[in-house]
Design an enzyme around this catalytic site. Structure first.
Site, mmCIF file in Angstrom:
data_model
loop_
_atom_site.group_PDB
_atom_site.id
_atom_site.type_symbol
_atom_site.label_atom_id
_atom_site.label_comp_id
_atom_site.label_asym_id
_atom_site.label_seq_id
_atom_site.Cartn_x
_atom_site.Cartn_y
_atom_site.Cartn_z
ATOM 1 N N PHE A 184 18.320 -2.888 -36.239
ATOM 2 C CA PHE A 184 19.217 -4.042 -36.112
ATOM 3 C C PHE A 184 18.402 -5.233 -35.629
ATOM 4 C CE2 PHE A 184 22.097 -6.953 -33.992
ATOM 5 C CZ PHE A 184 23.128 -7.057 -34.913
ATOM 6 N N ASP A 194 10.687 -6.356 -32.000
ATOM 7 C CA ASP A 194 11.995 -6.864 -31.594
ATOM 8 C C ASP A 194 12.374 -6.170 -30.290
ATOM 9 O OD1 ASP A 194 14.655 -7.374 -31.138
ATOM 10 O OD2 ASP A 194 15.279 -7.152 -33.229
ATOM 11 N N LYS A 222 18.722 -11.400 -25.224
ATOM 12 C CA LYS A 222 19.698 -10.719 -24.365
ATOM 13 C C LYS A 222 19.514 -10.871 -22.844
ATOM 14 C CE LYS A 222 21.980 -7.609 -27.487
ATOM 15 N NZ LYS A 222 21.390 -7.450 -28.806
HETATM 16 C C1 LIG Z 1 21.327 -8.075 -30.123
HETATM 17 C C2 LIG Z 1 20.116 -7.869 -30.965
HETATM 18 C C3 LIG Z 1 19.711 -8.827 -31.915
HETATM 19 C C4 LIG Z 1 20.513 -10.063 -32.217
HETATM 20 O O1 LIG Z 1 20.647 -10.887 -31.112
HETATM 21 P P1 LIG Z 1 21.826 -11.992 -31.105
HETATM 22 O O2 LIG Z 1 21.622 -12.718 -29.815
HETATM 23 O O3 LIG Z 1 23.117 -11.266 -31.183
HETATM 24 O O4 LIG Z 1 21.597 -12.865 -32.280
HETATM 25 C C5 LIG Z 1 18.553 -8.580 -32.622
HETATM 26 N N1 LIG Z 1 17.813 -7.480 -32.397
HETATM 27 C C6 LIG Z 1 18.164 -6.556 -31.492
HETATM 28 C C7 LIG Z 1 17.300 -5.362 -31.274
HETATM 29 C C8 LIG Z 1 19.329 -6.713 -30.744
HETATM 30 O O5 LIG Z 1 19.696 -5.784 -29.857
#
Ligand SMILES: *Cc1c(COP(=O)(O)O)cnc(C)c1O
Length: 407
Positions: free
Chosen positions: A150, A234, A263
């Site tokens: 994700f 990420d 986050k």
């Molecule tokens: C939450 C998340 C995203 C997206 O972040 P947003 O602030 O919702 O755009 C991307 N990668 C990972 C691993 C995430 O947990």
């Protein structure tokens, strides 16, 4: 949750007294997300209260965002002070909080003097910056990503996200993305001299907190270095102390070319950042990327306060210690429903024997505990990094009751 019945006279009457906010939500908020489970009013530490005064233990922390919990005085003070000085100035001007945060990120990521930081306002924006950066790698156009990953919901980030069901309704997406299984074989078959970048979550959070195979990141680093491919990590969910080190990659003894963070970094104030390492820091030229709000003094002051408090209160070690305690406590419940515990530090995935995660999560909420079901058979817990013995004890008894109520 029940709905409302339309009466012959055209008015609506509650059937089983659904809270009034649910109707307001349904009619005013875009239907792109499911109906929320409660309406919250305030928080303190690891606790939140809904508008009926019901108290919940928050073991999700706004999905790994509220690192210091709710209403932490250090964060409240930093935001209040900065709001009274400067909230926003645009990228035509520099501010002290922005420079301070960039310098801190260079230090805690290990990027050091060759590190550079780009600021956006969300995880997806950090990923978008990484995707654009990949286009500047020797003119290459292919990006390799993992199935079940994700990376966000905007068109570029969604192109990288490894879930067909999320992508399909919005195709055509950004071309050139190849999704592979998380196996050494697939990795070796996909990384070659035509690939611009490989993007990896060190622990797949939205997939249910799923660890990479042992040695996977190290092998990814070897192959990407050999073939001139950018390794983009990420760590939007895993970063900023949550998994027991500033960043998860630091436990694998590797260094990425770029790192996406968001986050938990500002404790709930929207912010995203992309940190580059070494020569990758020279790829973007002036005018090639930007964001109006990105790196504004309010968000960066909040992040500085969060990072400062994580250091001062030794919250990374707390994440390690409390994570171990939680694992032991969950295993100690001895429920036949619990088959495995994944993840690291205070980002844990509980694998269930049956596809009842949504029921467990709902039962927990009833009992005053916030957890989440990222898929049918996984429970995710990501409490604030500040939790102690009392929160763990309450989690354990409540979670045990939720499992019992479901079994
Ligand atoms: C939450 C998340 C995203 C997206 O972040 P947003 O602030 O919702 O755009 C991307 N990668 C990972 C691993 C995430 O947990």
């Amino acid at each position: 949750m029940t709905g409302t019945d339309a009466q012959p006279n055209g008015s609506t009457t509650p059937v089983a007294s659904p809270p009034a906010w649910t109707d307001r939500y349904r009619t005013a908020i875009m239907g792109s997300a499911a109906l929320p489970q409660a309406m919250l009013e305030r928080g303190e530490g690891a606790y939140v209260w809904d508008t009926d005064g019901k108290k919940y233990l928050d073991f999700l922390a706004g999905i790994a965002v509220n690192s210091l919990g709710h209403a932490h005085p250090v964060l409240v003070e930093a935001i209040s002070r900065q709001a009274a000085a400067l909230i926003h100035v645009s990228n035509y001007f520099a501010t002290e909080p922005q420079l301070e945060l960039a310098e801190r990120l260079r230090t805690i990521t290990g990027a050091g003097d060759r590190g550079r930081v780009y600021f956006g306002n969300s995880g997806a924006e950090a990923i978008e910056a990484a995707l654009k950066l990949s286009r500047l790698n020797k003119g290459r156009r292919t990006v390799v990503s993992l199935n079940n990953s994700f990376h966000g919901r905007t068109m570029g980030a969604l192109s990288l996200t490894g879930k067909t069901a999320l992508r399909e309704p919005f195709e055509p997406l950004v071309p050139g993305v190849v999704h592979i299984d998380t196996t050494f074989q697939a990795l070796e078959a996909s990384i070659n001299d035509t690939v611009a970048a490989l993007i990896i979550e060190p622990i797949k959070g939205e997939a249910g907190v799923v660890d990479l195979p042992e040695g996977f990141l190290k092998r990814a680093r070897e192959l990407t270095t050999e073939h001139g491919v950018l390794l983009i990590l990420d760590e939007i969910q895993t970063g900023v102390g949550r998994t027991g080190s500033w960043f998860a990659f630091q436990r694998d003894g590797i260094v990425p070319d770029a790192l996406a963070v968001a986050k938990g970094i500002a404790g709930g104030v929207p912010i995203g950042a992309l940190i580059t390492f070494g020569d990758t820091s020279d790829l973007f030229e002036a005018g090639q990327h930007g964001s109006t709000f990105g790196g504004n003094p309010l968000a960066t002051a909040a992040a500085n306060a969060v990072l400062g408090e994580i250091e001062r209160a030794d919250l990374i070690n707390n994440a390690i210690r409390r994570g171990e305690q939680l694992r032991a406590a969950i295993l100690g419940i001895n429920s036949p429903l619990v088959v495995e515990i994944r993840g690291a530090g205070l980002l844990l995935g509980i694998g269930l024997a049956q596809p009842v995660a949504a029921q467990v999560s709902r039962a927990a909420l009833e009992l005053g505990l916030i957890i989440n079901a990222p898929n049918d058979s996984s429970i995710r817990i990501a409490p604030p990094l500040i939790i102690g013995d009392a929160e763990i004890a309450q989690f354990t008894t409540t979670f045990a009751r939720a499992l019992e109520a479901t079994a």
